[in-house]
Structures are given as structure tokens and as C-alpha cells.
Write a protein that holds these residues in place. Structure first.
Motif, PDB file in Angstrom:
ATOM      1  N   GLU A  64       0.837  -1.209   0.000  1.00  0.00           N
ATOM      2  CA  GLU A  64       0.000   0.000   0.000  1.00  0.00           C
ATOM      3  C   GLU A  64       0.866   1.251   0.000  1.00  0.00           C
ATOM      4  O   GLU A  64       0.539   2.235  -0.659  1.00  0.00           O
ATOM      5  N   LYS A  65       1.954   1.193   0.730  1.00  0.00           N
ATOM      6  CA  LYS A  65       2.874   2.332   0.792  1.00  0.00           C
ATOM      7  C   LYS A  65       3.482   2.600  -0.595  1.00  0.00           C
ATOM      8  O   LYS A  65       3.557   3.745  -1.033  1.00  0.00           O
ATOM      9  N   VAL A  66       3.903   1.546  -1.275  1.00  0.00           N
ATOM     10  CA  VAL A  66       4.497   1.683  -2.609  1.00  0.00           C
ATOM     11  C   VAL A  66       3.480   2.288  -3.575  1.00  0.00           C
ATOM     12  O   VAL A  66       3.766   3.260  -4.276  1.00  0.00           O
ATOM     13  N   ASN A  67       2.294   1.725  -3.601  1.00  0.00           N
ATOM     14  CA  ASN A  67       1.274   2.223  -4.523  1.00  0.00           C
ATOM     15  C   ASN A  67       0.832   3.640  -4.168  1.00  0.00           C
ATOM     16  O   ASN A  67       0.556   4.442  -5.062  1.00  0.00           O
ATOM     17  N   GLY A  68       0.808   3.966  -2.887  1.00  0.00           N
ATOM     18  CA  GLY A  68       0.483   5.332  -2.473  1.00  0.00           C
ATOM     19  C   GLY A  68       1.529   6.327  -2.966  1.00  0.00           C
ATOM     20  O   GLY A  68       1.189   7.445  -3.377  1.00  0.00           O
ATOM     21  N   ALA A  69       2.795   5.917  -2.938  1.00  0.00           N
ATOM     22  CA  ALA A  69       3.868   6.802  -3.414  1.00  0.00           C
ATOM     23  C   ALA A  69       3.738   7.062  -4.909  1.00  0.00           C
ATOM     24  O   ALA A  69       3.936   8.189  -5.373  1.00  0.00           O
ATOM     25  N   VAL A  70       3.406   6.036  -5.682  1.00  0.00           N
ATOM     26  CA  VAL A  70       3.198   6.225  -7.127  1.00  0.00           C
ATOM     27  C   VAL A  70       2.010   7.153  -7.361  1.00  0.00           C
ATOM     28  O   VAL A  70       2.088   8.077  -8.175  1.00  0.00           O
ATOM     29  N   ASP A  71       0.919   6.918  -6.626  1.00  0.00           N
ATOM     30  CA  ASP A  71      -0.265   7.769  -6.769  1.00  0.00           C
ATOM     31  C   ASP A  71       0.064   9.229  -6.491  1.00  0.00           C
ATOM     32  O   ASP A  71      -0.349  10.119  -7.231  1.00  0.00           O
ATOM     33  N   ARG A  72       0.813   9.475  -5.417  1.00  0.00           N
ATOM     34  CA  ARG A  72       1.179  10.863  -5.063  1.00  0.00           C
ATOM     35  C   ARG A  72       2.037  11.501  -6.155  1.00  0.00           C
ATOM     36  O   ARG A  72       1.821  12.656  -6.521  1.00  0.00           O
ATOM     37  N   ALA A  73       2.999  10.756  -6.668  1.00  0.00           N
ATOM     38  CA  ALA A  73       3.875  11.305  -7.715  1.00  0.00           C
ATOM     39  C   ALA A  73       3.076  11.632  -8.971  1.00  0.00           C
ATOM     40  O   ALA A  73       3.251  12.704  -9.563  1.00  0.00           O
ATOM     41  N   LEU A  74       2.203  10.723  -9.372  1.00  0.00           N
ATOM     42  CA  LEU A  74       1.410  10.947 -10.584  1.00  0.00           C
ATOM     43  C   LEU A  74       0.401  12.070 -10.410  1.00  0.00           C
ATOM     44  O   LEU A  74       0.042  12.745 -11.380  1.00  0.00           O
TER      45      LEU A  74
END
Length: 185
Positions: A64-74
Motif C-alpha cells: 500500500e505504501k508503494v502504490n500510495g507513493a506512485v499515486d502521489r507522484a502521478l
């Protein structure tokens, strides 16, 4: 699970997280974890039959942390380079959270039999989402495995050296510039 068994499991995970973070996966024994958690080896192995299964438990919320980081960057309202660098920086930080993890995970990329295959797939999936979200800004042919290996290499160097943060950032900027279709993106 009984309440006392859950407390033991939680304590084992907490102690292992601290030990792995401080000294690295390879430097910590299962006996050390059991002693630190105040449980017997049998209790430890009932919950976690292998060191890899214990490591998996430590980072359950990690996906969840990894996917949250991608979401924030995008989601950043910023040029493509800034969004890309935000992800690459977060990715590097996550890889270096636990001593030695960057090299282990990066070396396991593409090995479905690796005990770290699920972690590799999470990073590959995150990088694929990044590629799809920034498609027109990235150079043709850029792929998730390339990004994973490049950032993993930088993270492994950072994890095993005394490089200052600005040196790591400079290496990530080189990767970002190489991935972008245009450096002005």
C-alpha cells in the motif's frame, strides 16, 4: 488467533523490524529475533517457518505504501521530471529502509522462485503504473524492469556507502533525464 498468540506474533514482527532495519536481513538470526521478542524458538517458527516469511510479515502494509507513493507522484501538478523524480526518490527511500534490502530485492528481479518475488512484483507493478501514467513524457521503450534495476542499483550503492543525500539525488536525476523523452518535460 488467540489474543496471547497475536501479541507474540506482533512482538516478533516489531523486534524483527527493528533488528532488520538496524543491521540488515542477513546479519540477523531467527534465534536473535526470538530472544529479543521474549519468545521461544518454537513460538517464532510456528508463526514464521522461514526468515523470509518473517520479512514478508514486516512489510505487509508495504505494498500500500508503494502504490500510495506512485499515486502521489502521478497526482502532482508539476512537470513530468518533477513527478518522475518524486517517485524515484520515494522508491529509493523505500528500498533503503531496511539495511541490505535494496541489493536483495534488485538481485531478485525476474526470479519467480525468489523469496522476494512478491516484493519485486510490487515494484515492477508500481513502475508499470508510472509508465502508463506518464506515457507520453517517457522515452519509447522504457520499461518497468529497467526502472526497477536502475533505481535498485542506486539504492544499493546508497545503502552500502556513506553517500550524502545530494549525491543520491544527483544519480536519480541522471536516471530521470535518461527516462524522459525530453529533458524539458
Amino acid at each position: 488467533m488467540r489474543a496471547d498468540a497475536q501479541r507474540n506474533r506482533d512482538r516478533i514482527v516489531e523486534v524483527a523490524r527493528e533488528l532488520f532495519r538496524a543491521r540488515g536481513f542477513d546479519a540477523v538470526s531467527m534465534d536473535e529475533v526470538a530472544k529479543g521478542a521474549g519468545v521461544g524458538p518454537g513460538t517464532l517458527y510456528r508463526h514464521f517457518p522461514t526468515k523470509e516469511s518473517l520479512y514478508d510479515a514486516i512489510i505487509e502494509a508495504w505494498s500500500e505504501k508503494v502504490n500510495g507513493a506512485v499515486d502521489r507522484a502521478l497526482a502532482l501538478e508539476a512537470p513530468a521530471r518533477v513527478r518522475l523524480l518524486a517517485w524515484l526518490s520515494d522508491y529509493t527511500a523505500m528500498l533503503t529502509e531496511h539495511k541490505g534490502a535494496a541489493a536483495r530485492i534488485t538481485a531478485a528481479l525476474g526470479d519467480p522462485g525468489s523469496p522476494f518475488a512478491a516484493k519485486c512484483q510490487t515494484y515492477l507493478g508500481a513502475n508499470q503504473r508510472l509508465i502508463e501514467g506518464m506515457d507520453s513524457a517517457l522515452r519509447p521503450g522504457a520499461n518497468a524492469m529497467q526502472i526497477s534495476r536502475l533505481v535498485g542499483g542506486v539504492a544499493a550503492v546508497a545503502d552500502n556507502s556513506e553517500l550524502p543525500a545530494d549525491s543520491v539525488t544527483a544519480m536519480l536525476a541522471v536516471i530521470a533525464d535518461g527516462l524522459l523523452a525530453s529533458v524539458n518535460a
